[in-house]
Design a protein around this motif. Sequence first.
Motif, PDB file in Angstrom:
ATOM      1  N   ASP A 166      65.647 -39.329-114.894  1.00  0.00           N
ATOM      2  CA  ASP A 166      66.153 -40.694-114.381  1.00  0.00           C
ATOM      3  C   ASP A 166      67.270 -41.082-115.414  1.00  0.00           C
ATOM      4  O   ASP A 166      67.466 -40.537-116.516  1.00  0.00           O
ATOM      5  CB  ASP A 166      65.224 -41.746-114.103  1.00  0.00           C
ATOM      6  N   HIS A 167      67.948 -42.129-115.129  1.00  0.00           N
ATOM      7  CA  HIS A 167      68.969 -42.541-116.066  1.00  0.00           C
ATOM      8  C   HIS A 167      69.136 -44.143-115.830  1.00  0.00           C
ATOM      9  O   HIS A 167      70.012 -44.750-116.497  1.00  0.00           O
ATOM     10  CB  HIS A 167      70.418 -42.122-115.850  1.00  0.00           C
ATOM     11  N   HIS A 168      68.190 -44.946-115.145  1.00  0.00           N
ATOM     12  CA  HIS A 168      68.257 -46.124-114.810  1.00  0.00           C
ATOM     13  C   HIS A 168      67.753 -46.980-116.077  1.00  0.00           C
ATOM     14  O   HIS A 168      66.802 -46.494-117.016  1.00  0.00           O
ATOM     15  CB  HIS A 168      67.594 -46.621-113.639  1.00  0.00           C
ATOM     16  N   ARG A 169      68.102 -48.175-116.175  1.00  0.00           N
ATOM     17  CA  ARG A 169      67.341 -48.791-117.498  1.00  0.00           C
ATOM     18  C   ARG A 169      66.116 -49.326-117.110  1.00  0.00           C
ATOM     19  O   ARG A 169      65.601 -49.559-115.755  1.00  0.00           O
ATOM     20  CB  ARG A 169      68.402 -50.444-117.408  1.00  0.00           C
ATOM     21  N   LEU A 170      65.239 -49.492-118.049  1.00  0.00           N
ATOM     22  CA  LEU A 170      63.948 -49.959-118.116  1.00  0.00           C
ATOM     23  C   LEU A 170      63.442 -50.847-118.904  1.00  0.00           C
ATOM     24  O   LEU A 170      64.071 -51.002-119.938  1.00  0.00           O
ATOM     25  CB  LEU A 170      63.020 -48.632-118.147  1.00  0.00           C
ATOM     26  N   ASP A 171      62.654 -51.591-118.548  1.00  0.00           N
ATOM     27  CA  ASP A 171      61.879 -52.615-119.372  1.00  0.00           C
ATOM     28  C   ASP A 171      60.899 -52.332-119.799  1.00  0.00           C
ATOM     29  O   ASP A 171      59.779 -52.120-118.864  1.00  0.00           O
ATOM     30  CB  ASP A 171      61.923 -53.980-118.622  1.00  0.00           C
ATOM     31  N   GLY A 172      60.248 -52.049-121.120  1.00  0.00           N
ATOM     32  CA  GLY A 172      59.230 -51.593-121.413  1.00  0.00           C
ATOM     33  C   GLY A 172      58.936 -50.203-121.412  1.00  0.00           C
ATOM     34  O   GLY A 172      59.970 -49.440-121.571  1.00  0.00           O
ATOM     35  N   LEU A 173      57.743 -49.843-121.588  1.00  0.00           N
ATOM     36  CA  LEU A 173      57.378 -48.227-121.437  1.00  0.00           C
ATOM     37  C   LEU A 173      57.535 -47.651-120.342  1.00  0.00           C
ATOM     38  O   LEU A 173      57.480 -48.352-119.237  1.00  0.00           O
ATOM     39  CB  LEU A 173      56.091 -47.882-122.272  1.00  0.00           C
ATOM     40  N   PRO A 174      57.878 -46.343-120.217  1.00  0.00           N
ATOM     41  CA  PRO A 174      58.205 -45.556-119.161  1.00  0.00           C
ATOM     42  C   PRO A 174      56.583 -45.365-118.578  1.00  0.00           C
ATOM     43  O   PRO A 174      55.469 -45.413-119.359  1.00  0.00           O
ATOM     44  CB  PRO A 174      58.895 -44.416-119.235  1.00  0.00           C
ATOM     45  N   PRO A 175      56.357 -44.892-117.162  1.00  0.00           N
ATOM     46  CA  PRO A 175      55.097 -44.435-116.767  1.00  0.00           C
ATOM     47  C   PRO A 175      54.411 -43.421-117.602  1.00  0.00           C
ATOM     48  O   PRO A 175      55.311 -42.360-118.250  1.00  0.00           O
ATOM     49  CB  PRO A 175      55.199 -44.006-115.391  1.00  0.00           C
ATOM     50  N   PRO A 176      53.060 -43.151-117.764  1.00  0.00           N
ATOM     51  CA  PRO A 176      52.414 -42.121-118.308  1.00  0.00           C
ATOM     52  C   PRO A 176      52.578 -40.613-117.668  1.00  0.00           C
ATOM     53  O   PRO A 176      51.311 -40.307-117.222  1.00  0.00           O
ATOM     54  CB  PRO A 176      51.003 -42.579-118.450  1.00  0.00           C
ATOM     55  N   ALA A 177      53.864 -40.217-117.177  1.00  0.00           N
ATOM     56  CA  ALA A 177      53.778 -39.116-116.581  1.00  0.00           C
ATOM     57  C   ALA A 177      53.774 -37.828-117.558  1.00  0.00           C
ATOM     58  O   ALA A 177      53.561 -37.975-118.676  1.00  0.00           O
ATOM     59  CB  ALA A 177      55.333 -39.154-116.083  1.00  0.00           C
ATOM     60  N   ALA A 178      53.730 -36.552-116.961  1.00  0.00           N
ATOM     61  CA  ALA A 178      53.610 -35.417-117.833  1.00  0.00           C
ATOM     62  C   ALA A 178      54.928 -35.409-118.806  1.00  0.00           C
ATOM     63  O   ALA A 178      54.929 -34.755-119.885  1.00  0.00           O
ATOM     64  CB  ALA A 178      53.714 -34.376-116.926  1.00  0.00           C
TER      65      ALA A 178
END
Length: 572
Positions: A166-178
Motif C-alpha cells: 500500500d502507499h496510503h497514510r496510516l495512523d498508528g501501527l499497521p495490521p499484524p500481517a505477514a
Amino acid sequence: MKKNWHILQPDDGFVRKIQSALKCGRHMGIVLANRNMAEPEKLPEFINPALSGLRSPWLLKDMDKAVRRIARALKRREKILIFGDYDVDGVAATSILLEFLTAAGARVSHYIPHRIQEGYSLSTAHITDVAAPEKVDLIITVDCGISAHDAVAAAAEKGVDVVITDHHRLDGLPPPAAAAVNPKRPDCESGLDFLAGAGVALYVAIGLRKHLRDIGFWKDTPEPNLLGLCDLAALGTAADQVPMVDENRILTRAGIDLINRGPRTGLDALMKTSGIAGREIDSEDILFRLAPRLNAAGRMDHAGQAVDLLLSKDPGRARKAARRLSALNEDRKAGENLIFKDALERVRKDPSLPGKGPLVLSSPDWHEGIIGIVASRLAEKFSMPAILISTRSGIGKGSGRSVRGFDLYRALSRASGELERFGGHAMAAGFSIREKNIPRFRGNLQKISAECSAPGGPGPGLVIDCRLDFAHITHRLMNELKSLQPFGPGNAEPLFMAENVSAVSSKILSGGHRRMALSQDGGRKTLHAIHFNFNGSPDMPPPTVFEKIAFRLRWNRWKNQKIPQAVIEDIA
C-alpha cells in the motif's frame, strides 16, 4: 475567483551555472532553477532518468518478509489472491502482480471490490465470503489494506496469511500481517514515501524476482522481464497524481517510452478509442485520455473490466472492452456535468457558501462514483477544498479534493469524530458518515481549517516561471521543455507569462473551448493558442486584447506537422 500571479525570481548566477552544465538556453535554465535543482552536475540524470537509478527494494520495511512469504506460496503451489483497489492505481498495481505471478507459474487470481456495493479496501466480509470459500492461502493487497486491522485478524482466524502492499497514510501501527510494505509507515526509512500503489507493487515484483533468483527458482522457469511492467506503473503513477520525482519520474518515463514503442494489446485498443493512437503520448494523455476511461469502469460499473483490458492478449476482445469503457466514460461525463451544475446552483442560492473553510455539499441524488471528480472541479473553480457527500445509499459516502496549501487528510483526522471511516492523503480523501452528522462535520471543518492550512492559507494563485516573449519561443526551447517530462506534482509543467497580447483570430469550439492566433506588441509573429473551458459571456463578444496571459507551451501535432501552441491558463 481572480487568481494571484506570482513570478519566480531565481538567482541569476545559479541560472548561468545550469546553462553551463546543460548547454541549454536561458529560459530552460530559469525553469530548472525554479525547481530547486541544487546540484547542476546531477541535472543530466534528471533530464535522462534511467532505470539504473532506482533505489534498492530492500530499503522498504518488510520487503524481505513479503518476498519470502510469496516465494513460499509459489514453491508450495498455494492459492494466492491479489486484492486491489478500483481506481487506476489499484487496477494497474493488480495487473502488475497478476502478470508477474502468472509468468512465475503461480496459482493466482484477483479480486477488486465493487465501489458502491462493497466500498474501499479489504474487509472481514471478503475473508468469509471470498477468501475462505475459495480456500485461499495467501492474500496480497495492492493499493489498499494498510488500515484493514479487522480483516487481517479475520484472515488469521481462517488460516489465511496477508501480505499488504500500500502507499496510503496510516495512523498508528499497521495490521499484524505477514508483511506490510508501505513506504509511508513511520518506521520505514526508505525515502520512497512518494510511490504510488503501482510503484510499490512493481518494487515488490523487483524484490521477489531477485529473491527467486537467489534460491534458484528460475532454473526451470523463464525469468520475467520487469521492463514490460513499467507501462502499468506509469499508468498508476501518473493517474494517482503522486509527486513526479525520483523513482516516480524514472518509472513513468520508462513506461511512457515503452507505450510509445508499441503498446500492449489492451492499451493499443484504449488509445484508439481515445483518439491518441499513432502519435507520441505523454503523462497528460494518461491523465486526461486513458485514466478517465479506466476509472470509468470502477465508477460506473466494475473495475474488473479495466484489469481484463490491461491484461488482454486478444485484439478483438480488447477492442470490445475499450469501447465499453469509453461508453461508460461518456455516461460518467454526463452524470458529472449534472452534479456539477447542481452543486453550483446550491452555492448560488446559499449566500453563506462557499465560505472561508472547505466547501461541503451533500445530496441523495448524487452518484457516489462520480462525486470525487466534481469535487476536483469545484476545488479548482473556487480555489478551496471541496467535499461532496452522496447520501443515496443510506449512509453518506464523501469524497474530497484539496488545493495547494491545505492538508485535507489532516483536516479529516481532526474532524474524524463524526466519521465512520476515512482515508486518503493531503490532496484527496474519502470517508463515510451518517447523514445526521453532516452539519456538525461541516461546522468542525470550518473551525479547524486554519490549522490545516499552510501560512497564508489555501487560495487561488499561479506560480509563473518567467516572462517569455513570443520571439523567444523556438523549436530549441520546445525540445528543451519536452525533456522535463513527465510532468506532475513536484515537477510542474512550466508556466510562462507574456504581456501586451492580442488575438488576431478567434473561434469558440464545441465544449466551450476557444482557439486563437495571438500576436504580441502588434508584431507579425503569431502563436497558436487554445483556452480550455473558456468562460465567456453569451451576451458579449470575447475579448481580443490582453494585458497579460499565463500559458504553457506544448507541441500541436496536425497532419504530420508540429507547431508550438500556447495552452492558456489565465488571462488578465
